[in-house]
Design an enzyme around this catalytic site. Structure first.
Site, PDB file in Angstrom:
ATOM      1  CB  THR A  29      43.768  39.252  44.108  1.00 54.87           C
ATOM      2  OG1 THR A  29      43.464  40.437  44.740  1.00 54.87           O
ATOM      3  CG2 THR A  29      42.849  38.106  44.494  1.00 54.87           C
ATOM      4  CG  HIS A 178      42.607  48.600  45.991  1.00 60.07           C
ATOM      5  ND1 HIS A 178      42.494  49.177  44.879  1.00 60.07           N
ATOM      6  CD2 HIS A 178      42.391  47.363  45.315  1.00 60.07           C
ATOM      7  CE1 HIS A 178      42.474  48.354  43.768  1.00 60.07           C
ATOM      8  NE2 HIS A 178      42.367  47.194  44.199  1.00 60.07           N
ATOM      9  CE1 TYR A 183      37.022  44.765  43.268  1.00 58.63           C
ATOM     10  CE2 TYR A 183      39.130  45.925  42.708  1.00 58.63           C
ATOM     11  CZ  TYR A 183      38.130  44.735  42.675  1.00 58.63           C
ATOM     12  OH  TYR A 183      38.479  43.550  41.976  1.00 58.63           O
ATOM     13  NE  ARG A 230      47.443  50.016  41.194  1.00 59.52           N
ATOM     14  CZ  ARG A 230      47.423  48.787  40.607  1.00 59.52           C
ATOM     15  NH1 ARG A 230      46.376  47.797  40.881  1.00 59.52           N
ATOM     16  NH2 ARG A 230      48.088  48.509  39.498  1.00 59.52           N
ATOM     17  N   GLY A 302      50.516  47.419  31.510  1.00 61.45           N
ATOM     18  CA  GLY A 302      50.773  47.003  30.140  1.00 61.45           C
ATOM     19  C   GLY A 302      52.456  47.294  29.631  1.00 61.45           C
ATOM     20  N   GLY A 323      52.645  43.909  36.923  1.00 60.09           N
ATOM     21  CA  GLY A 323      51.918  43.018  37.379  1.00 60.09           C
ATOM     22  C   GLY A 323      51.990  41.523  36.893  1.00 60.09           C
TER      23      GLY A 323
HETATM   24  C1  LIG Z   1      45.862  38.040  38.912  1.00 62.90           C
HETATM   25  C2  LIG Z   1      45.772  39.332  38.824  1.00 62.90           C
HETATM   26  C3  LIG Z   1      45.135  39.915  40.374  1.00 62.90           C
HETATM   27  C4  LIG Z   1      45.246  41.248  40.640  1.00 62.90           C
HETATM   28  N1  LIG Z   1      44.746  41.780  41.871  1.00 62.90           N
HETATM   29  C5  LIG Z   1      44.927  43.196  41.865  1.00 62.90           C
HETATM   30  C6  LIG Z   1      44.686  43.576  43.291  1.00 62.90           C
HETATM   31  O1  LIG Z   1      44.548  42.825  44.349  1.00 62.90           O
HETATM   32  N2  LIG Z   1      44.685  44.756  43.656  1.00 62.90           N
HETATM   33  C7  LIG Z   1      44.959  45.921  42.672  1.00 62.90           C
HETATM   34  O2  LIG Z   1      44.777  46.836  42.808  1.00 62.90           O
HETATM   35  N3  LIG Z   1      45.190  45.342  41.395  1.00 62.90           N
HETATM   36  C8  LIG Z   1      45.229  43.985  41.167  1.00 62.90           C
HETATM   37  N4  LIG Z   1      45.384  43.576  39.687  1.00 62.90           N
HETATM   38  C9  LIG Z   1      45.751  44.512  38.720  1.00 62.90           C
HETATM   39  C10 LIG Z   1      47.386  44.642  38.724  1.00 62.90           C
HETATM   40  O3  LIG Z   1      47.782  45.429  40.007  1.00 62.90           O
HETATM   41  C11 LIG Z   1      47.601  45.471  37.415  1.00 62.90           C
HETATM   42  O4  LIG Z   1      47.076  46.853  37.621  1.00 62.90           O
HETATM   43  C12 LIG Z   1      47.369  44.639  36.069  1.00 62.90           C
HETATM   44  O5  LIG Z   1      47.696  43.598  36.136  1.00 62.90           O
HETATM   45  C13 LIG Z   1      47.935  45.381  34.783  1.00 62.90           C
HETATM   46  O6  LIG Z   1      49.184  45.503  34.960  1.00 62.90           O
HETATM   47  P1  LIG Z   1      50.538  44.426  34.083  1.00 62.90           P
HETATM   48  O7  LIG Z   1      50.116  44.778  32.631  1.00 62.90           O
HETATM   49  O8  LIG Z   1      51.738  44.865  34.458  1.00 62.90           O
HETATM   50  O9  LIG Z   1      49.919  43.139  34.409  1.00 62.90           O
HETATM   51  C14 LIG Z   1      45.534  42.196  39.412  1.00 62.90           C
HETATM   52  C15 LIG Z   1      46.004  41.797  38.322  1.00 62.90           C
HETATM   53  C16 LIG Z   1      46.112  40.339  38.125  1.00 62.90           C
HETATM   54  C17 LIG Z   1      46.559  39.949  36.719  1.00 62.90           C
END
Ligand SMILES: Cc1cc2nc3c(=O)[nH]c(=O)nc-3n(C[C@H](O)[C@H](O)[C@H](O)COP(=O)(O)O)c2cc1C
Length: 370
Positions: A29, A178, A183, A230, A302, A323
């Protein structure tokens, strides 16, 4: 010398699609759709175009109806205007040879009455996640939701179907349901948020029912092998979720049953927080579910280049969704190929309006020129 032999950079077949690598962009998001119609626009075209070298882009969560919304400035995929607007995003990504799925979202009780003319948000039961909702007037305490009637459940399933149909029209390669992160569907799965006594509550099978009805409905409007979904089984203490002794058995049931379908992929997250002391939590999600799920498994949360390569090499996942690294490194696969260092992300612009922190992170090439 480029290091293109690493597991993350190998192509992968997903259904009938061949993706160029296993470095996928996790759904995020970004709250830039600051317009009354909740449409994406040119900024989004550029943002996703910049990230098109991902093996697969999964878009930001996009609400399937006006009731599904829970955060300001998130885009929708329910109206004709929204569908039309997404067409230039998919075109931009395809022009770069990339692939893109849209994440279909209903936040359930994580919403707030301010989004619904004072009406209560909907959930499995009348529970309050005791969390915060990001409303047009800033963060507000969540409230106890309204338990969905059977008619509202039916309508929600129809909304997901309509959104999937719109996604196909907008040129997406597929959709991701999702059903994660506390959610709506997760609220149905967990006994702590689902107190229903009808066919959507009580037993594990009943609590999982809505998800399978959504898959069945979406299958009517698009190929099954273009549907991903997911799950975040060990989410605890975040987004209002509390695990109990039936949580992991519920996910075991769901993931086993997903083998009955020919889905594009299953997208799992490792625990978002340290769950070593949490009763009932599974600490290693990929290791538990890799032997259970027969299709393509993408793992998230992570990971970096080293641990991402390792999880694939160890046979615990087929791809990795990144992410935050994709926010600040639009050409992440290229950086992995070059073994280049990564740019830091700026958390203060994750959810702000406009270009800053969205489309102004340079590629490796651009950074070298500067
Ligand atoms: C800014 C931001 C927005 C996110 N929005 C969503 C989203 O819309 N849908 C979702 O399933 N996860 C969302 N997440 C979770 C990410 O998809 C991911 O699971 C999380 O950042 C951990 O992965 P990473 O360590 O690679 O960042 C969001 C994470 C961040 C940082």
């Amino acid at each position: 010398m480029k290091n293109t032999d690493q597991p993350l950079l190998q192509p992968i077949k997903v259904g009938d699609l061949t993706l160029r690598n296993r470095v996928w962009m996790a759904p995020m998001t970004r709250s830039r759709a600051a317009n009354p119609a909740k449409k994406v626009f040119e900024l989004h075209d550029e943002y996703y175009r910049q990230r098109a070298t991902a093996g697969l882009i999964i878009t930001e969560g996009s609400q399937v109806s006006p009731q599904a919304v829970g955060y300001i400035n998130t885009p929708g995929i329910y109206s004709e205007a929204q569908t039309e607007a997404w067409k230039s995003v998919t075109k931009a990504v395809h022009e770069e040879g990339g692939h893109i799925f849209i994440q279909l979202w209903h936040v359930g009780r994580m919403s707030h009455p301010d989004f619904h003319n004072g009406e209560l948000p909907l959930s499995a039961s009348a529970t309050n996640p005791h969390s915060k909702s990001y409303t047009p007037e800033g963060f507000k305490e969540t409230v106890a939701a309204k338990a969905m009637t059977l008619a509202e459940i039916k309508q929600t399933i129809a909304d997901f179907k309509n959104a999937a149909k719109n996604a196909m029209e907008a040129g997406f390669d597929g959709v991701e349901i999702h059903s994660s992160n506390g959610y709506l569907f997760h609220q149905f799965f967990n006994g702590t948020s689902n107190h229903r006594t009808d066919e959507y509550g009580g037993s594990i099978e009943n609590r999982a029912r809505i998800l399978f009805e959504v898959i069945e409905a979406i299958k009517e409007v698009m190929p099954e092998n273009r549907i991903g979904l997911r799950l975040n089984p060990s989410l605890n203490g975040v987004f209002g979720m509390t695990m109990d002794e039936e949580t992991i058995p519920t996910f075991d049931y769901i993931i086993k049953k997903l083998n009955d379908y020919n889905l594009a992929y299953l997208h799992l997250s490792e625990p978002f927080t340290d769950v070593s002391e949490v009763p009932f939590a599974e600490k290693n999600i990929a290791k538990r579910y890799r032997p259970i799920f027969k299709g393509t498994l993408v793992i998230n949360s992570g990971f970096d280049q080293e641990s991402g390569n390792r999880v694939i090499e160890d046979g615990d996942a087929d791809a990795v969704a990144f992410g935050k690294p994709f926010i600040s490194n639009p050409d992440l696969p290229e950086r992995f190929a070059e073994n280049a260092s990564l740019a830091e992300w700026d958390q203060s612009t994750f959810y702000t309006v406009g270009e800053k922190g969205f489309i102004d992170y340079p590629s490796l090439q651009e950074a070298k020129v500067d």
